[in-house]
Design an enzyme around this catalytic site. Structure first.
Site, short mmCIF file in Angstrom:
data_model
loop_
_atom_site.label_atom_id
_atom_site.label_comp_id
_atom_site.label_asym_id
_atom_site.label_seq_id
_atom_site.Cartn_x
_atom_site.Cartn_y
_atom_site.Cartn_z
N LYS A 124 -67.13 83.01 -8.88
CA LYS A 124 -67.31 82.78 -7.38
C LYS A 124 -68.73 83.71 -6.92
CE LYS A 124 -66.51 80.08 -3.86
NZ LYS A 124 -65.91 78.93 -3.77
N ASP A 164 -70.87 76.40 -1.23
CA ASP A 164 -69.58 76.67 -0.75
C ASP A 164 -70.14 76.83 0.94
OD1 ASP A 164 -66.58 77.32 -1.17
OD2 ASP A 164 -67.32 79.00 0.25
N GLY A 235 -62.95 72.26 11.14
CA GLY A 235 -64.15 72.52 10.68
C GLY A 235 -64.80 71.42 10.84
N PHE A 236 -66.42 71.49 10.49
CA PHE A 236 -67.05 70.24 10.81
C PHE A 236 -68.17 70.40 9.77
CE2 PHE A 236 -70.98 72.10 12.90
CZ PHE A 236 -70.63 73.33 13.22
N ASN A 238 -69.02 70.30 5.39
CA ASN A 238 -69.11 69.24 4.13
C ASN A 238 -67.85 68.75 3.81
OD1 ASN A 238 -68.85 69.55 1.00
ND2 ASN A 238 -70.51 68.44 1.43
N VAL A 239 -66.98 69.72 3.91
CA VAL A 239 -65.48 69.17 3.62
C VAL A 239 -64.95 68.29 4.59
CG1 VAL A 239 -63.24 70.02 2.66
CG2 VAL A 239 -65.09 71.40 1.98
N ALA A 240 -65.04 69.02 5.70
CA ALA A 240 -64.65 67.94 6.90
C ALA A 240 -65.38 66.82 7.11
CB ALA A 240 -64.81 68.74 8.29
P1 NDP Z 1 -69.84 74.24 5.70
O1 NDP Z 1 -70.57 75.59 5.58
O2 NDP Z 1 -70.28 73.18 5.34
O3 NDP Z 1 -68.65 74.43 6.75
C1 NDP Z 1 -67.86 75.44 6.97
C2 NDP Z 1 -68.07 75.85 8.53
O4 NDP Z 1 -66.89 76.02 9.04
C3 NDP Z 1 -68.86 77.17 8.44
O5 NDP Z 1 -70.24 77.12 8.66
C4 NDP Z 1 -68.11 77.96 9.57
O6 NDP Z 1 -68.77 78.43 10.65
C5 NDP Z 1 -67.03 76.93 10.03
N1 NDP Z 1 -65.97 77.66 10.38
C6 NDP Z 1 -65.67 79.07 9.96
N2 NDP Z 1 -64.56 79.66 10.75
C7 NDP Z 1 -64.18 78.52 11.30
C8 NDP Z 1 -62.87 78.28 11.96
N3 NDP Z 1 -62.25 79.30 12.16
N4 NDP Z 1 -62.89 77.23 12.65
C9 NDP Z 1 -63.62 76.23 12.56
N5 NDP Z 1 -64.73 76.22 11.93
C10 NDP Z 1 -64.98 77.46 11.33
O7 NDP Z 1 -68.66 74.64 4.44
P2 NDP Z 1 -67.70 73.69 3.35
O8 NDP Z 1 -67.52 72.50 4.11
O9 NDP Z 1 -68.49 73.68 2.07
O10 NDP Z 1 -66.28 74.82 3.34
C11 NDP Z 1 -65.38 74.73 4.16
C12 NDP Z 1 -64.07 75.20 3.36
O11 NDP Z 1 -63.76 74.39 1.95
C13 NDP Z 1 -64.33 76.43 2.79
O12 NDP Z 1 -62.96 77.37 2.69
C14 NDP Z 1 -64.58 76.43 1.25
O13 NDP Z 1 -64.62 77.46 0.34
C15 NDP Z 1 -64.11 75.17 0.95
N6 NDP Z 1 -64.25 74.29 -0.27
C16 NDP Z 1 -65.46 73.86 -0.37
C17 NDP Z 1 -66.00 73.29 -1.49
C18 NDP Z 1 -67.41 72.50 -1.37
O14 NDP Z 1 -67.50 71.81 -2.42
N7 NDP Z 1 -68.27 72.84 -0.68
C19 NDP Z 1 -65.06 72.96 -2.53
C20 NDP Z 1 -63.60 73.31 -2.34
C21 NDP Z 1 -63.40 74.13 -1.19
P3 NDP Z 1 -69.36 79.88 11.09
O15 NDP Z 1 -70.49 79.87 9.82
O16 NDP Z 1 -70.08 79.75 12.53
O17 NDP Z 1 -68.27 80.70 10.87
O1 2IT Z 2 -64.40 76.38 -3.77
C1 2IT Z 2 -64.80 75.45 -4.48
O2 2IT Z 2 -63.97 74.72 -5.38
C2 2IT Z 2 -66.28 75.15 -4.26
N1 2IT Z 2 -66.91 75.62 -3.35
C3 2IT Z 2 -66.93 74.37 -5.26
C4 2IT Z 2 -67.19 74.90 -6.52
C5 2IT Z 2 -68.23 74.05 -7.62
O3 2IT Z 2 -68.40 74.64 -8.42
O4 2IT Z 2 -68.44 72.89 -7.18
#
Ligand code: NDP
Ligand code: 2IT
Length: 445
Positions: A124, A164, A235-236, A238-240
C-alpha cells in the site's frame, strides 16, 4: 503462539501505530488455533515475519501550486509481503495518511489478495496530500512529483500500485504519464488505467460490485436475496457508487449515502440520475454530500451524523476505517439489520464487530467483501500481460466467480458449531494459509 507477547513486542517497536496494531490483532486472534495446530509455522517464525513489512519507503514530494507557492508532502510505499506474487495495493491521497494507516492497509491487503486466488502480494502507499479543493493542474503536478520518486520502487513484475481514497482514474492517468516517461516503457505498472491505454472494463465498478456479490452469497445462506431489501450505504466515492449500482440492479433500495459532513436519507431510493449525481458530487472535489438534499428535495440531510441510525436490512460501509462503532452496531441490530458487508477497509471497530458476531448477524469483513477491486486489478494485469482486452461480460463473470470462491473459502474455514459462519475467521484463516505455506516453501530469504 503467545498472542499477547507478540502484540506487546509489536507495540513496543511501533508505539502509537493504532490502526496497524488493530489490524494485526484482529488477524492473529482468528488464526491462533490454526497456528497452534501447525507447529512448523512457529518454528519458521512465520507470524513474526508476516506482521512486519518487507520494507517501508518514504520520500519527500515537493510541488508548486497555481499561485507559485511551494508545498512539501510525505510520500510512502509499504511493501509488505510478496510470497504469492508482486506487491499489489492502492495509493491513498488524504490528509490523514500516516505510516500506521498505510501499514494497516498493506497488512490487510496480503490476506485480501491471497483470497482472490490470483498471484498478488500485499502493499500500500500514498501521501498526506489533500486533493480537496485543488485544481486539475495542481493535482497533475502533485501526481508527477509523487511519481518522480515512486517510479524507482515499482514495476509490472515487482510492485503494481492502483487507486484508493483520493486516487481515481484521473490521478492514475497523471501518474502513468510520468512513469512512462521516466522508465521509458509502456507496461501495466499501475491498475485502474483508462480504457484507451490498458485499463480493464468493470475496474471502476469492481469493488462495489464485488461487495454486493459477496453480500448476495451471504444472504443466500439464510435463504434471502437483495430483492426488496432496504440498504444503507456510507461514503459517496468510487466504492459506494459501484455498490449502489449493483444493489439497485438486484432489486434492493439504497436509502443513504454519506460524507464527512453527515449523511443523506432518501426514502424513495437512490437510483438512475441520483446515482449519476453521486459522481458529480465526487468530481466537485469538495467532498460534501449536503447538496444532494437541495438537488433532490425528497431527501433529508443529517449533519454530523452517520447512516447507521436508519432502519435497514443490509448495511454496506463504503467510506473509511473505523466509521462504524459500538453504538452504531447496536442501533443496526436493534433495527433488524441482518447483513453487514464492508466495502471499505476496516470500517467497523473491534467493538462493533464483537456485537455483530455475538448477535450472529451476517458480517463480511473488508478483506473478503471488498476484494473485488483488487481482483479486477489482477484481471487488468492479466489482460496487459496478454496484450488483449476482455469484454465487459467476461470481466464481470470472472469477478462474480472470484467473489463466490471467496465466500466458499470463508464457509470452509469459518463454519461455527451452530452452523452459522464466522466470516472474519474464515477470511483470515483462508488468506493466511496460502501465504504461510508459500513462505515455508520459499525458505528464509
Ligand atoms: P473515494 O476517495 O472515492 O471516496 C471516499 C471518500 O469518503 C473520501 O473522499 C472521504 O472524504 C469520504 N469519507 C471519509 N470519511 C468519511 C466518513 N466518516 N463518512 C463518510 N465519508 C467519508 O474512495 P474509495 O471509494 O475508493 O474508497 C472508500 C473505501 O473503500 C476506503 O476504505 C478504501 O480503502 C476502500 N477500498 C477501495 C477500493 C478501490 O478499488 N477504490 C478497493 C477496496 C477497498 P474526505 O476526503 O472528505 O474525508
Ligand atoms: O484496498 C484495496 O484493495 C484497493 N484500494 C485496491 C487495490 C488494487 O491494487 O486494486
Amino acid at each position: 503462539m503467545d498472542l499477547n507477547k507478540i502484540m506487546n513486542d509489536l507495540e513496543k517497536k511501533h508505539p502509537g501505530e493504532v490502526e496497524y496494531l488493530q489490524a494485526v490483532r484482529e488477524v492473529l486472534e482468528s488464526i491462533e488455533d490454526v497456528v497452534n495446530e501447525n507447529p512448523h509455522f512457529e518454528s519458521a517464525g512465520i507470524i513474526e515475519r508476516l506482521i512486519e513489512p518487507d520494507r517501508v519507503l518514504t520520500f519527500k514530494v515537493q510541488w508548486v501550486d497555481d499561485n507559485g507557492k511551494v508545498h512539501i508532502n510525505l510520500g510512502y510505499r509499504v511493501q509488505f509481503n510478496n510470497s504469492i506474487g508482486p506487491y499489489k495495493g492502492g495509493l491513498r491521497f488524504h490528509p490523514s495518511v500516516n505510516l500506521s494507516i498505510l501499514k494497516f492497509l498493506g497488512f490487510e491487503q496480503i490476506f485480501k489478495n491471497s483470497l482472490t486466488t490470483l498471484p498478488m502480494g500485499g502493499g500500500k502507499g500514498g501521501s498526506d496530500f489533500n486533493p480537496k479543493g485543488k485544481s486539475d493542474s495542481e493535482i497533475m503536478r502533485f501526481c508527477q512529483a509523487f511519481m518522480l520518486e515512486l517510479w524507482r520502487l515499482i514495476g509490472p513484475n515487482t510492485d503494481v500500485p492502483a487507486g484508493d481514497i483520493g486516487v481515481g482514474g484521473k490521478e492514475i492517468g497523471y501518474m502513468y504519464g510520468m512513469y512512462k516517461k521516466l522508465a521509458r516503457e509502456n507496461t501495466g505498472v499501475l491498475t485502474g488505467k483508462g480504457l484507451n491505454w490498458g485499463g480493464s472494463l468493470i475496474r471502476p465498478e469492481a469493488t462495489g460490485f464485488g461487495t454486493v456479490y459477496f453480500a448476495k452469497e451471504m444472504l443466500a445462506t439464510i435463504g434471502e436475496t437483495f430483492k426488496g431489501k432496504i440498504v444503507a450505504v456510507s461514503g459517496f466515492g468510487n466504492v459506494a457508487w459501484g455498490a449502489t449500482l449493483k444493489v439497485v440492479e438486484l432489486g434492493g433500495k439504497v436509502v443513504t449515502l454519506s460524507g464527512p459532513d453527515g449523511y443523506i436519507h432518501d426514502p424513495e431510493g437512490i437510483t438512475g440520475e441520483k446515482i449519476d449525481y453521486m459522481l458529480e458530487l465526487r468530481a466537485s472535489n469538495q467532498d460534501i454530500v449536503a447538496p444532494y438534499a437541495k438537488e433532490f428535495p425528497e431527501a433529508t440531510f443529517y449533519p454530523d451524523a452517520k447512516p447507521w441510525e436508519v432502519k435497514v436490512d443490509v448495511a454496506l460501509p463504503c467510506a473509511t476505517q473505523n466509521e462504524l462503532g459500538e453504538e452504531d452496531a447496536k442501533k443496526l441490530i436493534e433495527n433488524g439489520c441482518v447483513c453487514i458487508a464492508e466495502g471499505a477497509n476496516m470500517p467497523s471497530t473491534p467493538e462493533a464487530i464483537d456485537i455483530f458476531q455475538n448477535n450472529r448477524v451476517l458480517f463480511g469483513p473488508g478483506k473478503a467483501a471488498n476484494a473485488g477491486g483488487v481482483a479486477t486489478s489482477g484481471l487488468e494485469m492479466t489482460q496487459n500481460a496478454m496484450k488483449l482486452a476482455w469484454t465487459r461480460e467476461e470481466v464481470d463473470e470472472k469477478l462474480h466467480h472470484i467473489m463466490i470462491s471467496i465466500h466458499n473459502a470463508c464457509v470452509q474455514y469459518g463454519e461455527r458449531e451452530d452452523e452459522t459462519i464466522d466470516y472474519v475467521k474464515g477470511a483470515n484463516v483462508a488468506g493466511f494459509l496460502k501465504v504461510a505455506n508459500s513462505m515455508l516453501d520459499q525458505g528464509i530469504a
